[in-house]
Scaffold this motif. Sequence first.
Motif, PDB file in Angstrom:
ATOM      1  N   SER A 134       0.900  -1.141   0.132  1.00  0.00           N
ATOM      2  CA  SER A 134       0.074  -0.011   0.075  1.00  0.00           C
ATOM      3  C   SER A 134       0.915   1.196  -0.018  1.00  0.00           C
ATOM      4  CB  SER A 134      -0.971   0.071   1.011  1.00  0.00           C
ATOM      5  OG  SER A 134      -1.699   1.383   1.251  1.00  0.00           O
ATOM      6  N   LEU A 135       0.393   2.313  -0.707  1.00  0.00           N
ATOM      7  CA  LEU A 135       0.915   3.608  -0.622  1.00  0.00           C
ATOM      8  C   LEU A 135       1.015   4.391   0.629  1.00  0.00           C
ATOM      9  CD1 LEU A 135       2.438   5.483  -2.582  1.00  0.00           C
ATOM     10  CD2 LEU A 135       0.350   6.432  -3.172  1.00  0.00           C
ATOM     11  N   TYR A 136      -0.177   4.048   1.504  1.00  0.00           N
ATOM     12  CA  TYR A 136      -0.094   4.682   2.778  1.00  0.00           C
ATOM     13  C   TYR A 136      -0.382   3.556   3.736  1.00  0.00           C
ATOM     14  CZ  TYR A 136      -1.052   8.642  -0.434  1.00  0.00           C
ATOM     15  OH  TYR A 136      -1.122   9.451  -1.309  1.00  0.00           O
ATOM     16  N   HIS A 137      -0.383   3.801   5.093  1.00  0.00           N
ATOM     17  CA  HIS A 137      -0.371   2.898   6.278  1.00  0.00           C
ATOM     18  C   HIS A 137      -1.508   3.481   6.795  1.00  0.00           C
ATOM     19  CE1 HIS A 137       0.286   0.332   9.618  1.00  0.00           C
ATOM     20  NE2 HIS A 137      -0.036   1.440  10.461  1.00  0.00           N
ATOM     21  N   TRP A 138      -2.641   2.602   6.706  1.00  0.00           N
ATOM     22  CA  TRP A 138      -4.029   2.890   7.550  1.00  0.00           C
ATOM     23  C   TRP A 138      -4.223   2.342   8.614  1.00  0.00           C
ATOM     24  CZ3 TRP A 138      -6.808   6.713   5.953  1.00  0.00           C
ATOM     25  CH2 TRP A 138      -6.889   7.236   4.433  1.00  0.00           C
ATOM     26  N   GLY A 139      -3.418   1.300   8.813  1.00  0.00           N
ATOM     27  CA  GLY A 139      -3.523   0.500  10.427  1.00  0.00           C
ATOM     28  C   GLY A 139      -5.146  -0.010  10.279  1.00  0.00           C
ATOM     29  N   ASN A 140      -5.777   0.064  11.698  1.00  0.00           N
ATOM     30  CA  ASN A 140      -7.059  -0.340  11.813  1.00  0.00           C
ATOM     31  C   ASN A 140      -7.971   1.194  11.764  1.00  0.00           C
ATOM     32  OD1 ASN A 140      -6.210   1.009  14.068  1.00  0.00           O
ATOM     33  ND2 ASN A 140      -7.023  -0.397  15.638  1.00  0.00           N
ATOM     34  N   TYR A 141      -7.887   1.723  10.631  1.00  0.00           N
ATOM     35  CA  TYR A 141      -8.641   3.026  10.627  1.00  0.00           C
ATOM     36  C   TYR A 141      -9.976   2.690  10.395  1.00  0.00           C
ATOM     37  CZ  TYR A 141     -10.550   7.039   8.809  1.00  0.00           C
ATOM     38  OH  TYR A 141     -11.274   8.332   8.611  1.00  0.00           O
ATOM     39  N   ASN A 142     -10.227   1.728   9.227  1.00  0.00           N
ATOM     40  CA  ASN A 142     -11.509   1.394   8.938  1.00  0.00           C
ATOM     41  C   ASN A 142     -12.483   0.890  10.057  1.00  0.00           C
ATOM     42  OD1 ASN A 142     -11.327   1.885   6.345  1.00  0.00           O
ATOM     43  ND2 ASN A 142     -10.797  -0.315   5.904  1.00  0.00           N
ATOM     44  N   ARG A 143     -11.913   0.197  11.010  1.00  0.00           N
ATOM     45  CA  ARG A 143     -12.283  -0.305  12.330  1.00  0.00           C
ATOM     46  C   ARG A 143     -12.580   0.859  13.294  1.00  0.00           C
ATOM     47  NH1 ARG A 143     -11.853  -2.219  17.412  1.00  0.00           N
ATOM     48  NH2 ARG A 143      -9.444  -2.059  17.374  1.00  0.00           N
ATOM     49  N   ILE A 144     -11.907   1.570  13.498  1.00  0.00           N
ATOM     50  CA  ILE A 144     -11.901   2.746  14.381  1.00  0.00           C
ATOM     51  C   ILE A 144     -13.049   3.828  13.853  1.00  0.00           C
ATOM     52  CG2 ILE A 144     -10.622   4.901  15.297  1.00  0.00           C
ATOM     53  CD1 ILE A 144      -9.791   2.022  16.633  1.00  0.00           C
TER      54      ILE A 144
END
Length: 141
Positions: free
Chosen positions: A21-31
């Motif tokens: 991935s170009l970016y690190h989203w971590g658990n953003y969707n869940r948060i």
Amino acid sequence: MIRAVALGLALGAAACATPESLYHWGNYNRIALLEARGSLSDREYAEALLAIISAAEAKNKVPPGLYAEYGFALLALGNRASAADWFGKERAKWPESAVFMDRLIAVAMGDVSPAPLSARQPAAPGAPPQKATPAAPPGKR
């Protein structure tokens, strides 16, 4: 024949590999989902965003908008100065957001107040653009 099978397996394995991935989203969707459902307090949401930002910065893969979203979370907590700092960080990382971030910095610092959505009226054709309304002093809102 063996070469064809080996080539087919190699191509199949390559097709299944997930691109980085170009970016690190971590658990953003869940948060974000938990926050939208009201399952997180403002403080918990801000802390979760900061954890994602820290991990993304460690990889130099901070997504656009994440600094600004953390700024909004700080604004919800009443931390106007820190919110303005994070809006400035978003502007520095993503220069195309400068006009929007400048406006948010002004709102965070109390220089202007955002108009409620119900008060916004479309301008008549040819009408001059509306100017920002100065914010009322604290306690006068």
